[in-house]
Motif scaffolding. Sequence first.
Motif, short mmCIF file in Angstrom:
data_model
loop_
_atom_site.label_atom_id
_atom_site.label_comp_id
_atom_site.label_asym_id
_atom_site.label_seq_id
_atom_site.Cartn_x
_atom_site.Cartn_y
_atom_site.Cartn_z
N HIS B 114 0.71 -1.20 -0.18
CA HIS B 114 0.00 0.13 0.08
C HIS B 114 0.63 1.24 0.00
O HIS B 114 0.70 2.22 -0.67
CB HIS B 114 -0.98 -0.06 1.32
N VAL B 117 2.08 2.08 -3.33
CA VAL B 117 1.05 2.81 -4.28
C VAL B 117 1.03 4.30 -3.76
O VAL B 117 0.97 5.21 -4.63
CB VAL B 117 -0.27 2.05 -3.80
N MET B 118 1.07 4.65 -2.57
CA MET B 118 0.53 6.12 -2.16
C MET B 118 1.89 6.78 -2.23
O MET B 118 1.73 8.18 -2.66
CB MET B 118 0.34 6.05 -0.61
N ILE B 140 -3.38 -2.35 -4.39
CA ILE B 140 -4.15 -2.55 -3.01
C ILE B 140 -4.93 -3.43 -2.78
O ILE B 140 -4.82 -3.94 -1.28
CB ILE B 140 -5.26 -1.23 -3.48
#
Lengths: 359, 359
Positions: B114, B117-118, B140
Amino acid sequence: MAESVAGPTTGTGDEQPPVEGHEATILLERARAEVDPVLRAAIGSLPGPLRGIARYHFGWENADGTPATGGSGKAIRPALVLAAAAALGGPAARATAVRAAAAVELVHNFTLLHDDVMDRDTTRRHRPTAWTVFGDADAILAGDALHALALRLLAEDTHPSAPAAVARLADCVVELCAGQQVDTAMEGRAPGEVTLDETLSMAEAKTGALLGCACALGALYADAGAADVEALGAFGREAGLAFQLIDDVIGIWGDPRRTGKPAGADLAARKKSLPVVAALTSGTPEASELAVLYAAPHAEEDLEHIALTVERAGGRDWAQAQAADRMARVMQELARAVPDPEAAGGLLALAEFVTRRTT
Amino acid sequence: MAESVAGPTTGTGDEQPPVEGHEATILLERARAEVDPVLRAAIGSLPGPLRGIARYHFGWENADGTPATGGSGKAIRPALVLAAAAALGGPAARATAVRAAAAVELVHNFTLLHDDVMDRDTTRRHRPTAWTVFGDADAILAGDALHALALRLLAEDTHPSAPAAVARLADCVVELCAGQQVDTAMEGRAPGEVTLDETLSMAEAKTGALLGCACALGALYADAGAADVEALGAFGREAGLAFQLIDDVIGIWGDPRRTGKPAGADLAARKKSLPVVAALTSGTPEASELAVLYAAPHAEEDLEHIALTVERAGGRDWAQAQAADRMARVMQELARAVPDPEAAGGLLALAEFVTRRTT
């Protein structure tokens, strides 16, 4: 349009006196009233910014932290947990299952937060989705936190079935993820490449799994035997598929003032929902027309025409008939698992509700 | 550069004979060897596409499903679970804690999926990150699935401490999310607005929490009393902060051939890591220079100059001294909680390792 409440009541199966009609609505409101304090306490335990994002998502606060009066959803999943516990264990079991009902609702909302990020959906429950307000990272993290809160709520429960409930809910999350994975992968495929069977399997994983888990958790909290837990899980799973069939119908033909989502949003996003895939695979002349329309880029003015084409290809009728058939079957199954109609009443009312609702 | 292995051994505290030197490396390799079969079985239970994404992330498979020989990370967290169990309960407790060690490693990897990704990080463990290969949605969802698998693994465990371990691990996830939330929010703020205290708090939540939880879970599996569980949790939390301090040093001055990440990636992304914030708040002339450099948009050729400015402002020395100070303190605390040096040896070796490593 059908009524948004259930038909004739067959008894509530819990400590409240039986009520005339509107039984599902009453069960849903009651579940919401019982689960909300547990949800609010759990979310109140989150560190500041995550708490604000979660409260926004549940409709309790505006983005600036001022109180809001948005809706938190229909509470169908918590109501199923409580009705299943009541069906197999009466009022005492029902009372012990409130925390499990809240856990299921937290999982549902975690998946909504994440799905909205992935699907780029901008509206939910009449409000801008969390990612549009707080950004992707905050919406993903708030979802992760709700996921953890859900399992912590159950793990901290002293009920002897709590460990089995944690394992079952976690297993359900994996299935929900798998369903969403197939769903997002399908969006990238050409309309003609998607079969109705795989769309039904996807819907079963994405929606059936959690409604099935809700009923199974209720059974676990009623100290039911393995056969009854599985029977109620199977009942909820089928009811979930019926729910999704109707949800997809509402997603195309529902009244946006009632659904809280823009009209035709599913069609605008070219979602391969169940009525659409049924229409695409119908072998009718409209199926070919729909495939061409769906392959073209999004144009707002086409949406009514696309909806009409799905309807003419039989997609709407198919979905409604499928939902009704599945519900008739699962109601017979439920009658075998819970022979006392009074005890089964709550589950029956909720199951009937999901195939009759219009929002 | 410091050695990448620990100093003199003080005993392993488990059923293996004591080894000369390199003890931490041996503990890490042993933890990896014991935990991997549990991880592989858990991930093998995932539905197809999610399984492939997870196997790619762990370095076991290439994106096309062919076998890969990538690294799965250093296994510091599982090694801490096992060493803590051994410290308080000997070899028998250690043997029961392998599943908990795998659960902690699953949580760690869920957060990596995660966070990448962020943060839009493109490289991890010498390979393209999962989201760059499979897309945001799949990364995700794979993270969500690992999160659920972690808690399911623990919930299905028959150890009497398993429910408490689930609750503690879930609680830790909430703290990890809060830490990452502060971290991403900080990225959007001007360099001069971030204090060292809040950066340390963020690092404690983002890294200290899971290393603390790892030690606390080991203690729980050794049937330790509440005071010992908290003492080991506090030890791991401080060790985690030392770990993050060194990780941030490596993120700026580490050798990309060893770290598996591009040189200066943290500086290129203008990350407000601990040495950078220490430099920015140092009150030195270089602090002002760094603030100007950090406010400017990314330019590759500046990275060496920025690194030098952080170093001249004292950011590197501060981080290394902080890490050493914290480790000295927690080692004293550990000596009080686990007076037998042979029993504490594994934890001490791992704690020393995290302040001496270079990758």
